[in-house]
Write an enzyme that holds these catalytic residues in place. Sequence first.
Site, PDB file in Angstrom:
ATOM      1  N   HIS A  14      -0.572   6.021   2.162  1.00 38.13           N
ATOM      2  CA  HIS A  14      -1.819   5.335   1.813  1.00 38.13           C
ATOM      3  C   HIS A  14      -2.391   4.676   3.054  1.00 38.13           C
ATOM      4  O   HIS A  14      -1.785   4.723   4.132  1.00 38.13           O
ATOM      5  CB  HIS A  14      -1.600   4.325   0.684  1.00 38.13           C
ATOM      6  CG  HIS A  14      -0.673   3.207   1.006  1.00 38.13           C
ATOM      7  ND1 HIS A  14       0.674   3.382   1.251  1.00 38.13           N
ATOM      8  CD2 HIS A  14      -0.883   1.862   1.136  1.00 38.13           C
ATOM      9  CE1 HIS A  14       1.243   2.217   1.489  1.00 38.13           C
ATOM     10  NE2 HIS A  14       0.319   1.287   1.439  1.00 38.13           N
ATOM     11  N   HIS A  16      -3.211   1.474   4.044  1.00 39.40           N
ATOM     12  CA  HIS A  16      -3.011   0.114   4.548  1.00 39.40           C
ATOM     13  C   HIS A  16      -2.519   0.141   5.990  1.00 39.40           C
ATOM     14  O   HIS A  16      -1.739   1.002   6.383  1.00 39.40           O
ATOM     15  CB  HIS A  16      -2.047  -0.650   3.642  1.00 39.40           C
ATOM     16  CG  HIS A  16      -2.656  -1.004   2.327  1.00 39.40           C
ATOM     17  ND1 HIS A  16      -1.905  -1.330   1.220  1.00 39.40           N
ATOM     18  CD2 HIS A  16      -3.957  -1.073   1.925  1.00 39.40           C
ATOM     19  CE1 HIS A  16      -2.714  -1.590   0.197  1.00 39.40           C
ATOM     20  NE2 HIS A  16      -3.954  -1.440   0.601  1.00 39.40           N
ATOM     21  N   ASP A  18      -0.430  -1.469   7.785  1.00 39.70           N
ATOM     22  CA  ASP A  18       0.987  -1.471   8.146  1.00 39.70           C
ATOM     23  C   ASP A  18       1.621  -0.096   8.002  1.00 39.70           C
ATOM     24  O   ASP A  18       2.765   0.118   8.421  1.00 39.70           O
ATOM     25  CB  ASP A  18       1.765  -2.513   7.326  1.00 39.70           C
ATOM     26  CG  ASP A  18       1.667  -2.304   5.830  1.00 39.70           C
ATOM     27  OD1 ASP A  18       0.636  -1.801   5.358  1.00 39.70           O
ATOM     28  OD2 ASP A  18       2.615  -2.668   5.110  1.00 39.70           O
ATOM     29  N   HIS A  19       0.867   0.861   7.451  1.00 36.22           N
ATOM     30  CA  HIS A  19       1.366   2.227   7.299  1.00 36.22           C
ATOM     31  C   HIS A  19       0.674   3.215   8.236  1.00 36.22           C
ATOM     32  O   HIS A  19       1.224   4.285   8.504  1.00 36.22           O
ATOM     33  CB  HIS A  19       1.191   2.698   5.858  1.00 36.22           C
ATOM     34  CG  HIS A  19       2.074   1.977   4.891  1.00 36.22           C
ATOM     35  ND1 HIS A  19       3.230   2.525   4.391  1.00 36.22           N
ATOM     36  CD2 HIS A  19       1.977   0.732   4.353  1.00 36.22           C
ATOM     37  CE1 HIS A  19       3.807   1.651   3.574  1.00 36.22           C
ATOM     38  NE2 HIS A  19       3.064   0.559   3.539  1.00 36.22           N
ATOM     39  N   HIS A  72      -1.076   1.391  -6.548  1.00 40.81           N
ATOM     40  CA  HIS A  72      -1.084   0.465  -5.422  1.00 40.81           C
ATOM     41  C   HIS A  72      -2.422   0.563  -4.709  1.00 40.81           C
ATOM     42  O   HIS A  72      -3.064  -0.450  -4.418  1.00 40.81           O
ATOM     43  CB  HIS A  72       0.065   0.800  -4.480  1.00 40.81           C
ATOM     44  CG  HIS A  72       0.134  -0.072  -3.266  1.00 40.81           C
ATOM     45  ND1 HIS A  72       0.335  -1.433  -3.340  1.00 40.81           N
ATOM     46  CD2 HIS A  72       0.028   0.225  -1.939  1.00 40.81           C
ATOM     47  CE1 HIS A  72       0.340  -1.940  -2.114  1.00 40.81           C
ATOM     48  NE2 HIS A  72       0.159  -0.955  -1.258  1.00 40.81           N
ATOM     49  N   ASP A  89       4.514   2.551  -1.037  1.00 38.75           N
ATOM     50  CA  ASP A  89       4.440   1.283  -1.757  1.00 38.75           C
ATOM     51  C   ASP A  89       4.204   1.481  -3.246  1.00 38.75           C
ATOM     52  O   ASP A  89       3.821   0.543  -3.947  1.00 38.75           O
ATOM     53  CB  ASP A  89       3.319   0.407  -1.183  1.00 38.75           C
ATOM     54  CG  ASP A  89       3.671  -0.182   0.176  1.00 38.75           C
ATOM     55  OD1 ASP A  89       4.765   0.096   0.681  1.00 38.75           O
ATOM     56  OD2 ASP A  89       2.822  -0.898   0.743  1.00 38.75           O
ATOM     57  N   HIS A 127       9.421  -0.732   2.107  1.00 36.45           N
ATOM     58  CA  HIS A 127       9.719  -2.135   2.399  1.00 36.45           C
ATOM     59  C   HIS A 127      11.062  -2.521   1.791  1.00 36.45           C
ATOM     60  O   HIS A 127      11.435  -2.040   0.722  1.00 36.45           O
ATOM     61  CB  HIS A 127       8.622  -3.063   1.849  1.00 36.45           C
ATOM     62  CG  HIS A 127       7.279  -2.813   2.463  1.00 36.45           C
ATOM     63  ND1 HIS A 127       6.933  -3.282   3.708  1.00 36.45           N
ATOM     64  CD2 HIS A 127       6.200  -2.133   2.004  1.00 36.45           C
ATOM     65  CE1 HIS A 127       5.686  -2.923   3.991  1.00 36.45           C
ATOM     66  NE2 HIS A 127       5.226  -2.212   2.962  1.00 36.45           N
TER      67      HIS A 127
END
Length: 211
Positions: A14, A16, A18-19, A72, A89, A127
Amino acid sequence: MQSGLRLTHILLTHHHNDHIGGVDALRQQTGAQVIGHALDADNLPALDIAASDGQRLKIGDCEIQAMATPGHTPGHMVYLIDDLLLSGDALFSFGCGRLFGGTPEQMWRSIQTLRRLPDETQLCCAHEYTVKNLSFALSVTPNDEKLHALLQNAQRLRRDGEPTLPANLGVEKRYNPFMRCDEERFLQAANLHQTSPLDAFITLRERRNRF
């Protein structure tokens, strides 16, 4: 690389940051091809392969099944490689992702989709939230002795500097509260027996947001 391995493909779940924050730099350094959900292409780094739900991708000796799992985010996608589930996630060990753009209906359907995978599937989520998620699960069903044992084991692993992942999907099906929202015995124990599975999921997700 010192290991003798070469990065050839990057699988995106996805959009975001942090990915995806390092994707362009990795692509520039390695020439790796980037794979992501076609429906999320506008939010992702430029895709070399825009995958669709159910598509099977062949990379070397590996066959990878792409699975759309909105919730998500609306364009979330996971990848199944043999018995390894790269869940991003969407699904965590004893938890699930918050809703950032997706709907509760989407997330509950996605969890049901993942629940149909074989018990021996190994959950590789993005995570390490296992201890916090198990603590929440115990707040929902505090008399579950197995959850107490699972929490103690997870805490021991983290104290020793060890990961709790990958997780076993069969165990998740039995003890992850978000995978049990249509299980009458669980709903009774959680005092949610007068609600629909979707309403139970929504209640649990809202509680976890505040936990």
